[in-house]
Design an enzyme around this catalytic site. Structure first.
Site, PDB file in Angstrom:
ATOM      1  N   ASP A 124      50.962  72.924  88.223  1.00 61.39           N
ATOM      2  CA  ASP A 124      51.625  72.132  89.259  1.00 61.39           C
ATOM      3  C   ASP A 124      51.905  72.943  90.528  1.00 61.39           C
ATOM      4  O   ASP A 124      52.378  72.389  91.527  1.00 61.39           O
ATOM      5  CB  ASP A 124      52.944  71.551  88.716  1.00 61.39           C
ATOM      6  CG  ASP A 124      52.677  70.522  87.618  1.00 61.39           C
ATOM      7  OD1 ASP A 124      51.593  69.895  87.640  1.00 61.39           O
ATOM      8  OD2 ASP A 124      53.538  70.351  86.741  1.00 61.39           O
TER       9      ASP A 124
ATOM     10  N   SER B 171      45.947  70.565  77.990  1.00 60.44           N
ATOM     11  CA  SER B 171      46.983  69.646  78.464  1.00 60.44           C
ATOM     12  C   SER B 171      48.189  69.623  77.534  1.00 60.44           C
ATOM     13  O   SER B 171      48.086  69.264  76.357  1.00 60.44           O
ATOM     14  CB  SER B 171      46.398  68.233  78.583  1.00 60.44           C
ATOM     15  OG  SER B 171      47.453  67.299  78.690  1.00 60.44           O
TER      16      SER B 171
ATOM     17  N   GLN C   3      50.562  67.620  77.857  1.00 60.70           N
ATOM     18  CA  GLN C   3      50.906  66.217  77.591  1.00 60.70           C
ATOM     19  C   GLN C   3      50.170  65.720  76.360  1.00 60.70           C
ATOM     20  O   GLN C   3      50.750  65.058  75.499  1.00 60.70           O
ATOM     21  CB  GLN C   3      50.563  65.344  78.797  1.00 60.70           C
ATOM     22  CG  GLN C   3      51.474  65.599  79.975  1.00 60.70           C
ATOM     23  CD  GLN C   3      51.103  64.769  81.196  1.00 60.70           C
ATOM     24  OE1 GLN C   3      50.162  63.997  81.167  1.00 60.70           O
ATOM     25  NE2 GLN C   3      51.844  64.944  82.256  1.00 60.70           N
TER      26      GLN C   3
ATOM     27  N   ARG D 151      44.793  56.839  86.388  1.00 63.77           N
ATOM     28  CA  ARG D 151      44.726  58.111  85.650  1.00 63.77           C
ATOM     29  C   ARG D 151      44.226  57.919  84.210  1.00 63.77           C
ATOM     30  O   ARG D 151      44.477  56.896  83.586  1.00 63.77           O
ATOM     31  CB  ARG D 151      46.100  58.793  85.685  1.00 63.77           C
ATOM     32  CG  ARG D 151      46.497  59.105  87.126  1.00 63.77           C
ATOM     33  CD  ARG D 151      47.812  59.826  87.221  1.00 63.77           C
ATOM     34  NE  ARG D 151      47.746  61.162  86.651  1.00 63.77           N
ATOM     35  CZ  ARG D 151      48.795  61.978  86.561  1.00 63.77           C
ATOM     36  NH1 ARG D 151      49.968  61.581  86.989  1.00 63.77           N
ATOM     37  NH2 ARG D 151      48.657  63.172  86.038  1.00 63.77           N
TER      38      ARG D 151
ATOM     39  N   GLY E 104      52.893  59.938  84.630  1.00 67.58           N
ATOM     40  CA  GLY E 104      51.875  60.166  83.595  1.00 67.58           C
ATOM     41  C   GLY E 104      52.498  60.754  82.336  1.00 67.58           C
ATOM     42  O   GLY E 104      52.098  60.419  81.215  1.00 67.58           O
TER      43      GLY E 104
ATOM     44  N   ARG F 289      43.910  66.071  93.507  1.00 67.44           N
ATOM     45  CA  ARG F 289      44.650  67.118  94.225  1.00 67.44           C
ATOM     46  C   ARG F 289      43.736  68.185  94.821  1.00 67.44           C
ATOM     47  O   ARG F 289      44.081  68.802  95.828  1.00 67.44           O
ATOM     48  CB  ARG F 289      45.641  67.764  93.268  1.00 67.44           C
ATOM     49  CG  ARG F 289      47.046  67.662  93.746  1.00 67.44           C
ATOM     50  CD  ARG F 289      48.065  68.222  92.823  1.00 67.44           C
ATOM     51  NE  ARG F 289      49.190  67.290  92.767  1.00 67.44           N
ATOM     52  CZ  ARG F 289      50.133  67.295  91.851  1.00 67.44           C
ATOM     53  NH1 ARG F 289      50.108  68.189  90.892  1.00 67.44           N
ATOM     54  NH2 ARG F 289      51.108  66.425  91.900  1.00 67.44           N
TER      55      ARG F 289
ATOM     56  N   ARG G 161      53.846  66.731  95.175  1.00 71.32           N
ATOM     57  CA  ARG G 161      53.725  68.198  95.276  1.00 71.32           C
ATOM     58  C   ARG G 161      52.988  68.594  96.561  1.00 71.32           C
ATOM     59  O   ARG G 161      53.258  69.634  97.149  1.00 71.32           O
ATOM     60  CB  ARG G 161      53.053  68.772  94.038  1.00 71.32           C
ATOM     61  CG  ARG G 161      53.828  68.403  92.766  1.00 71.32           C
ATOM     62  CD  ARG G 161      53.759  69.439  91.687  1.00 71.32           C
ATOM     63  NE  ARG G 161      54.289  68.893  90.447  1.00 71.32           N
ATOM     64  CZ  ARG G 161      55.558  69.016  90.029  1.00 71.32           C
ATOM     65  NH1 ARG G 161      56.431  69.691  90.735  1.00 71.32           N
ATOM     66  NH2 ARG G 161      55.947  68.475  88.890  1.00 71.32           N
TER      67      ARG G 161
ATOM     68  N   ARG H 259      61.166  65.049  77.637  1.00 69.70           N
ATOM     69  CA  ARG H 259      61.089  65.277  76.185  1.00 69.70           C
ATOM     70  C   ARG H 259      62.440  65.075  75.506  1.00 69.70           C
ATOM     71  O   ARG H 259      62.499  64.592  74.375  1.00 69.70           O
ATOM     72  CB  ARG H 259      60.524  66.677  75.910  1.00 69.70           C
ATOM     73  CG  ARG H 259      58.998  66.729  76.156  1.00 69.70           C
ATOM     74  CD  ARG H 259      58.510  68.160  76.272  1.00 69.70           C
ATOM     75  NE  ARG H 259      57.056  68.263  76.345  1.00 69.70           N
ATOM     76  CZ  ARG H 259      56.324  68.054  77.448  1.00 69.70           C
ATOM     77  NH1 ARG H 259      56.928  67.707  78.578  1.00 69.70           N
ATOM     78  NH2 ARG H 259      55.016  68.188  77.419  1.00 69.70           N
TER      79      ARG H 259
ATOM     80  N   LYS I  65      45.286  64.382  88.830  1.00 67.40           N
ATOM     81  CA  LYS I  65      46.739  64.337  89.000  1.00 67.40           C
ATOM     82  C   LYS I  65      47.095  63.085  89.812  1.00 67.40           C
ATOM     83  O   LYS I  65      46.304  62.169  89.900  1.00 67.40           O
ATOM     84  CB  LYS I  65      47.233  65.624  89.676  1.00 67.40           C
ATOM     85  CG  LYS I  65      47.043  66.859  88.800  1.00 67.40           C
ATOM     86  CD  LYS I  65      47.921  66.799  87.578  1.00 67.40           C
ATOM     87  CE  LYS I  65      47.708  67.980  86.662  1.00 67.40           C
ATOM     88  NZ  LYS I  65      48.328  67.795  85.352  1.00 67.40           N
TER      89      LYS I  65
HETATM   90  C1  S3P Z   1      53.288  68.245  81.980  1.00 66.79           C
HETATM   91  C2  S3P Z   1      52.062  68.813  81.794  1.00 66.79           C
HETATM   92  C3  S3P Z   1      51.091  68.981  82.894  1.00 66.79           C
HETATM   93  C4  S3P Z   1      51.780  68.936  84.247  1.00 66.79           C
HETATM   94  C5  S3P Z   1      52.718  67.772  84.374  1.00 66.79           C
HETATM   95  C6  S3P Z   1      53.796  67.834  83.312  1.00 66.79           C
HETATM   96  C7  S3P Z   1      54.160  68.052  80.804  1.00 66.79           C
HETATM   97  O1  S3P Z   1      50.160  67.927  82.829  1.00 66.79           O
HETATM   98  O2  S3P Z   1      50.822  68.875  85.280  1.00 66.79           O
HETATM   99  O3  S3P Z   1      53.335  67.777  85.645  1.00 66.79           O
HETATM  100  O4  S3P Z   1      55.361  67.793  80.966  1.00 66.79           O
HETATM  101  O5  S3P Z   1      53.646  68.186  79.682  1.00 66.79           O
HETATM  102  P1  S3P Z   1      48.838  68.017  81.906  1.00 66.79           P
HETATM  103  O6  S3P Z   1      49.269  68.060  80.485  1.00 66.79           O
HETATM  104  O7  S3P Z   1      48.062  66.773  82.226  1.00 66.79           O
HETATM  105  O8  S3P Z   1      48.147  69.268  82.359  1.00 66.79           O
END
Ligand code: S3P
Length: 424
Positions: free
Chosen positions: A309, A159, A161, A116, A88, A340, A383, A18, A336
């Site tokens: 995670d 999520s 993300q 993904r 991702g 997983r 992981r 970020r 993931k």
């Molecule tokens: C993350 C959010 C999670 C996490 C990933 C990092 C992030 O994913 O599993 O390792 O930095 O926002 P999801 O948003 O898909 O749950």
């Protein structure tokens, strides 16, 4: 083999991504200390530079210059291709920035990332007016950036993300209204905290997070907190291996990231936390000490995002705990780096664990004394590879774990740190 000692894990991966991506839209110059040295963040850094961002290593860190949305002119080919490698987080978050940038961008990834789902970010971005396509929901993702309008979006998946992607797009919306994301369950709050820290306008009311269009201003310097998800392997190891005591210092202690510590405490480990700073995120040290055999527990769906995670390593702890541990509604794990849920079940199962998937739940019955097979296979899931390395240390066994080179995706120094803590 007990784990003993104090260590500082690498810079937090979520925050590192970020910081770099926000610098693409922010003004000013900032010295980032302690940025994660992992492969995924190196990928984001490559994308940052490919988009014209300036990042120069100096003593004490990386000096980045904010691009203030001055994206590069399109090359002759008419598009910029960004290789997001295995990451991702890079692909999803960068889509939120490029949706509002002029030009055509193609986001590609390696074989794992190419499987993904990307519609989870493409859909809200389209609602904002972005022209974005996926291939049957997966990468490559093609974006023709342009004018965006603000949106009020109810997340379908828990999520961080997706939340972050929509917020980043909201910062470049062309109207003056807020873009709001409504979560089903609270997820890690790094995007909102950092936008606020860099003087963007953000409001958080319960599960509704709103962000207003505008520019951001970098600070002079930023010390990246250490990664609790990397620390989790050793802290969980300390909870389950007799005579262990491990302290992780300088780690992020935000509630959205420390679900695993609450679970270890519930399972009977001795957990203590000392906060040393609260800005822009709670940071400090966590100590976990073995305090007798662990007990099984139930992990509720609302807790899952705060330990998403850490499920592989907590499942390992559950194999050593008395009774049943149930992880409720962990179906997000299916998408993931690997499925997983299945890889945890197969690999811990190969060690003799009684572990099964029931619908969207993962159920472990403990305790188990491991049977050591000829080899294990992480499926290139970092992981899982670290979880299996810890399992083998706990069992004092040495067998190959296939795909262990994937560990560099999040924690290149993991193996050396494990050895050091084993030496005490
Ligand atoms: C993350 C959010 C999670 C996490 C990933 C990092 C992030 O994913 O599993 O390792 O930095 O926002 P999801 O948003 O898909 O749950």
């Amino acid at each position: 083999m007990p784990l003993r000692g104090r260590f500082t894990p690498p810079g937090d991966k979520s925050v590192s991504h970020r910081l770099l991506l926000l610098a693409l839209i922010a003004k000013g110059e900032m010295m980032i200390a302690g940025l994660s040295d992992c492969d995924d963040v190196a990928t984001t850094l490559r994308c940052f530079r490919a988009l014209g961002g300036k990042a120069v290593p100096e003593q004490g860190g990386l000096r980045v210059t904010g691009l203030d949305r001055a994206f590069p002119a399109m090359p002759e080919e008419g598009e910029i291709v960004l290789d997001c490698g295995n990451s991702g987080t890079t692909m999803r978050l960068i889509a939120g920035i490029l949706a509002g940038a002029p030009g055509r961008y193609v986001l590609t990834g390696d074989a794992q990332l190419s499987r993904r789902p990307m519609e989870r970010v493409a859909e809200p971005l389209r609602l904002m007016g972005a022209r974005i396509t996926t291939v049957a929901g997966k990468p490559p993702v093609t974006i023709e950036g342009g004018r965006l309008t603000s949106v009020d979006y109810h997340l379908k998946d828990a999520s961080a993300q997706v939340k972050g992607t929509v917020m980043l797009a909201g910062l470049s919306a062309c109207d003056s209204g807020p873009t709001s994301v409504v979560e089903t369950v609270a997820t890690r709050a790094h995007t909102e905290r950092l936008v606020d820290y860099f003087k963007g306008r953000v409001s958080v009311e319960g599960l509704r997070i709103s962000v207003w269009p505008g520019s951001l201003e970098l600070k002079e310097s930023y010390l990246t907190p250490a990664d609790p998800s990397s620390a989790a392997f050793f802290l969980t190891g300390a909870a389950m291996i007799p005579d262990s005591k491990v302290t992780a210092s300088g780690i992020l202690l935000s509630p959205g990231r420390t679900g695993f510590l609450r679970v270890l405490d519930r399972m009977g480990a001795k957990v203590s936390i000392t906060l040393t700073s609260d800005t822009p995120e709670p940071t400090g040290e966590a100590t976990v000490e073995y305090a007798g055999p662990l007990q099984g527990t139930e992990i509720a769906p609302e807790e899952v995002p705060s330990l998403i995670d850490e499920v592989p390593v907590l499942a390992l702890a559950a194999t050593q705990a008395g009774g049943r541990t149930v992880f409720r509604k962990v179906d997000e794990l299916r998408i993931k780096e690997t499925d997983r849920l299945m890889s945890i079940r197969h690999q811990l199962g190969a060690l003799g664990a009684r572990i099964r998937v029931e619908g969207d739940d993962l159920v472990v019955e403990g305790p188990t004394s491991f049977i050591i097979p000829a080899e294990l296979d992480s499926g290139h899931d970092h992981r899982l590879a670290m979880t299996l390395a810890l399992a083998l240390k706990a069992a004092r066994a040495k067998i190959p774990v296939l795909g262990s080179e994937s560990i560099a995706i999040s924690y290149p120094g993991f193996g050396a740190q494990l050895e050091e803590l084993c030496r005490g």
